[in-house]
Structures are given as structure tokens and as C-alpha cells.
Design a protein around this motif. Structure first.
Motif, PDB file in Angstrom:
ATOM      1  N   VAL A  68       0.828  -1.204   0.000  1.00 46.80           N
ATOM      2  CA  VAL A  68       0.000   0.000   0.000  1.00 46.80           C
ATOM      3  C   VAL A  68       0.867   1.260   0.000  1.00 46.80           C
ATOM      4  CG1 VAL A  68      -1.713   1.331   1.301  1.00 46.80           C
ATOM      5  CG2 VAL A  68      -1.939  -1.156   1.111  1.00 46.80           C
ATOM      6  N   ASP A  69       1.928   1.263   0.826  1.00 47.55           N
ATOM      7  CA  ASP A  69       2.736   2.473   0.978  1.00 47.55           C
ATOM      8  C   ASP A  69       3.743   2.687  -0.148  1.00 47.55           C
ATOM      9  OD1 ASP A  69       1.459   3.311   3.189  1.00 47.55           O
ATOM     10  OD2 ASP A  69       3.038   2.837   4.620  1.00 47.55           O
ATOM     11  N   HIS A  75      -1.819   4.724  -1.761  1.00 51.70           N
ATOM     12  CA  HIS A  75      -1.939   5.417  -0.476  1.00 51.70           C
ATOM     13  C   HIS A  75      -3.100   6.413  -0.516  1.00 51.70           C
ATOM     14  CE1 HIS A  75      -0.868   8.215   2.800  1.00 51.70           C
ATOM     15  NE2 HIS A  75      -0.274   7.160   3.351  1.00 51.70           N
ATOM     16  N   ARG A  79      -6.546   6.410   1.755  1.00 46.29           N
ATOM     17  CA  ARG A  79      -6.926   7.595   2.519  1.00 46.29           C
ATOM     18  C   ARG A  79      -8.357   8.040   2.188  1.00 46.29           C
ATOM     19  NH1 ARG A  79      -3.746  11.413   5.099  1.00 46.29           N
ATOM     20  NH2 ARG A  79      -4.739  13.449   5.429  1.00 46.29           N
ATOM     21  N   THR A 106      -2.347   6.228   8.492  1.00 45.45           N
ATOM     22  CA  THR A 106      -1.868   5.288   7.496  1.00 45.45           C
ATOM     23  C   THR A 106      -1.336   4.043   8.197  1.00 45.45           C
ATOM     24  OG1 THR A 106      -0.412   5.014   5.575  1.00 45.45           O
ATOM     25  CG2 THR A 106       0.476   6.193   7.480  1.00 45.45           C
ATOM     26  N   THR A 132      -8.493  -0.926   4.306  1.00 47.79           N
ATOM     27  CA  THR A 132      -7.444  -1.690   3.624  1.00 47.79           C
ATOM     28  C   THR A 132      -8.039  -2.816   2.793  1.00 47.79           C
ATOM     29  OG1 THR A 132      -5.915  -1.216   5.451  1.00 47.79           O
ATOM     30  CG2 THR A 132      -5.334  -3.022   3.974  1.00 47.79           C
TER      31      THR A 132
END
Length: 360
Positions: A68-69, A75, A79, A106, A132
Motif C-alpha cells: 500500500v505504501d 496510499h 486515505r 496510514t 485496507t
């Protein structure tokens, strides 16, 4: 110098040629304490890797966080979904509103150098689990998918926390299963996760010892109890060095429970054994005399009524000017306070210097 502290690398804590040994040759009473933060980190890392199922869990968690990051687009999707989720929960009255509340966050990565990061990583996934899950499902259906560190604490409180932690772990092992399984059931129900029947036979058995056992037995004995036993063993093995004798003896100055641990004999033996160069024979006589009056005088002074730590005791001795009435005890307390609990903050300062000393 009366106290030295850093991590436990062999070139640092080596008994013969380590840095602490070289210091000890020059300063026989500069006692070395292996950083408590490093020891806790090594303990937790070992526990996270020593049991296969827990290692697999953190590996999967890191894969999710990294996936994800690693992309600004992913990201942003996470969000946006989390913001919609918060708005729906607020509208339904499931979340309270207020200044600074319900901030978007996050996923956190579990680091190898800060022991609290494992908890933050798990907590962030629990908090963002719905968002997520939606993000990953959206990526699978609609997009390409090619890759799926207290700054201040004294010795006595540190040892007390260590003892409490071991006790709490043992309590969880003996009586914590029912509460844990209720939380798991609630979490699975909230996020539409199929939870296995705990009374059914465990179907993924790969070893002969696992044949015929139930799911409850496997998750309770082979995972929960195994992790706790591993953690307790690691704590016992990493907190057994000689410096602990020095730290335990310093507990005689623990002000809690009206100085219940304070004993004149222990104080004098502590000074004589560990700091003989700081106390002459005359000083030892004065120390013995001071011990006879110290506790009685402190009990009668309301300024010491709520003293909870050695550092607090030292501060109040100075503020009340009793340090001049009990100079030998005050000297010994100051020597105790030179012993470091952790050097993690210092090491972070050196790490930050790398940012300053760059071309940027």
C-alpha cells in the motif's frame, strides 16, 4: 565516570576487549548497563520470528504495508476510502466528534529497532482493516496487480515494569484465552470474516503431534502459549547479566510504600561493595549514622509524602536542603542516578545527525 551504557554488540560489551571492558580498566567503578530498550527490542524480534505462525503473520502484515505504501496512488485510495468510512461512522453515531478526533492515518511498518513499532503496526491495521480490505479488493478488480521507537525512567521503575510485564504475560497465558477469543469473534463478525469452529478438528496439521487436536487447542497451545513462553524465556535470558545485581541493590532507595525497602545494612554494603573509592572509612561511619535518622526524618516531612521515584527523591532532598544534612546518602543516590536504563534516545540523536550532515 560512574555509569556507562550502550547496546550489546560484542565489540561494545565484550568481557575482555569490548569498549566497556576498556573503560572498566581505567574506571573500575564505571558500571556498564546494556541498554534496556535494545534488550526489549531483541526480545520482541526473537519472539516475532521464533514461532512460525507469528513470523508468518508479521510477514503478511509487512507485505500489506509495503504494497500500500510503495505507491502514492494506492496510499491516496486508502486515505479516500478511510475518509468515507469515518464520515459514514460519524453519520451513524458510531464515532464521537471533536477537536482532533477521527484523524485519517496510514498503515505503520513494524521496525527492527523500535520495539513499540510492532504494536503500532498491528493497531494501525486493525483501525484501517475495513479501508485496507476495500482498497485491496478495488485494486484486484480494477487495476494492475503485479506485486502483492518514556524518555525518562529510573532504574527501579524499569525493573518494576519488567517484573510486571512477566506477570501480565503469565496471567494472559493462564486466564487470557476467553477474553482474546471474544475480541477475535467480534472483529471477524464486524468485517465479515469466516471464523473457524474452535471445537472442530484442526485440518492443517502437518506434524504427527498435531493430528486429532481441535482448532481451539492449536491456536491456544501452539500459538498463544508458545508465543508467551518464548517471550518469557527471552526476557529471562536477556535480563540476567551482572549489572542487574547492582540495579537490584539500588532498590534500597525505592521511596514507595514509605521506604519499605530501605535498610541501613543494605545501604552501607551497597556503598562498600560498589563504590569504595567514593567513600572513605570516615564516610562509611557517617553514612551509617545518617541511615539511622534518614527514614524517620523523611516520614515526618510532608514534602516527601508523594515521592515515587529515586530521581524525585533526589530532587526533593535538594529542594528541602536535606541534602546537606544527609550528604553521604545524597552522594550515594546521585551515584545510583548515573546508571543508565536506556541509550536509545542518545542513539536517535546520532542517527539524526546523518540528516544534518548531508548535502541537502
Amino acid at each position: 565516570m560512574r555509569g556507562q551504557g550502550y547496546d550489546g554488540a560484542s565489540n561494545m560489551q565484550g568481557e575482555f576487549n569490548g569498549l566497556q571492558a576498556l573503560f572498566h580498566q581505567e574506571c573500575p567503578y564505571a558500571y556498564y548497563v546494556h541498554c534496556f530498550a535494545h534488550r526489549l527490542q531483541l526480545t520482541l524480534n526473537a519472539a516475532a520470528k521464533g514461532v512460525h505462525d507469528i513470523w508468518e503473520f508479521f510477514s503478511t502484515l509487512n507485505l500489506i504495508v509495503n504494497f500500500v505504501d510503495s505507491s502514492a496512488k494506492r496510499h491516496s485510495v486508502l486515505r479516500a476510502i478511510r475518509e468515507e468510512e469515518i464520515a459514514d461512522l460519524v453519520a451513524a453515531g458510531a464515532l464521537q466528534t471533536g477537536r482532533g478526533a477521527n484523524q485519517t492515518c496510514t498503515l505503520q511498518r513494524a521496525g527492527a529497532t523500535r520495539w513499540g513499532s510492532h504494536l503500532r503496526s498491528i493497531s494501525s491495521l486493525i483501525k484501517l482493516f475495513g479501508a485496507t480490505k476495500t482498497t485491496l479488493a478495488d485494486l484486484v478488480g480494477n487495476g494492475p496487480n503485479k506485486a502483492l521507537q518514556k524518555k525518562a525512567i529510573d532504574i527501579l521503575n524499569a525493573l518494576n515494569f519488567l517484573s510486571i510485564t512477566k506477570s501480565k504475560l503469565q496471567d494472559i497465558r493462564e486466564d487470557g484465552w476467553d477474553d482474546l477469543i471474544m475480541k477475535v469473534e467480534s472483529f471477524c463478525c464486524e468485517h465479515d470474516i469466516i471464523m473457524p469452529d474452535m471445537s472442530a478438528p484442526y485440518k492443517k496439521a502437518t506434524r504427527a503431534c498435531e493430528q486429532g487436536i481441535t482448532n481451539e487447542h492449536y491456536y491456544r497451545v501452539n500459538i498463544l502459549n508458545a508465543v508467551i513462553d518464548f517471550q518469557l524465556a527471552e526476557l529471562d535470558s536477556r535480563f540476567t547479566d551482572n549489572s542487574l545485581e547492582l540495579l537490584v541493590l539500588s532498590a534500597t532507595f525505592d521511596p514507595r510504600d514509605n521506604f519499605r525497602s530501605f535498610k541501613s545494612e543494605d545501604v552501607c554494603n551497597f556503598a562498600l561493595k560498589f563504590y569504595p573509592q567514593d567513600f572513605t572509612s570516615y564516610d562509611m561511619l557517617a553514612l551509617d549514622m545518617e541511615c539511622g535518622f534518614f527514614v524517620t526524618d523523611i516520614h515526618r516531612d510532608p514534602r516527601f509524602a508523594k515521592t515515587t521515584s529515586v530521581s524525585d527523591l533526589c530532587r526533593r532532598l535538594v529542594e528541602s536542603r536535606k541534602s546537606s544534612f544527609f550528604p553521604m546518602i545524597y552522594r550515594l543516590i546521585c551515584l545510583v542516578l548515573t546508571l543508565p536504563v536506556s541509550t536509545a534516545t542518545t542513539e536517535r540523536a546520532f542517527s539524526s545527525m546523518n540528516i544534518i550532515k548531508s548535502k541537502l
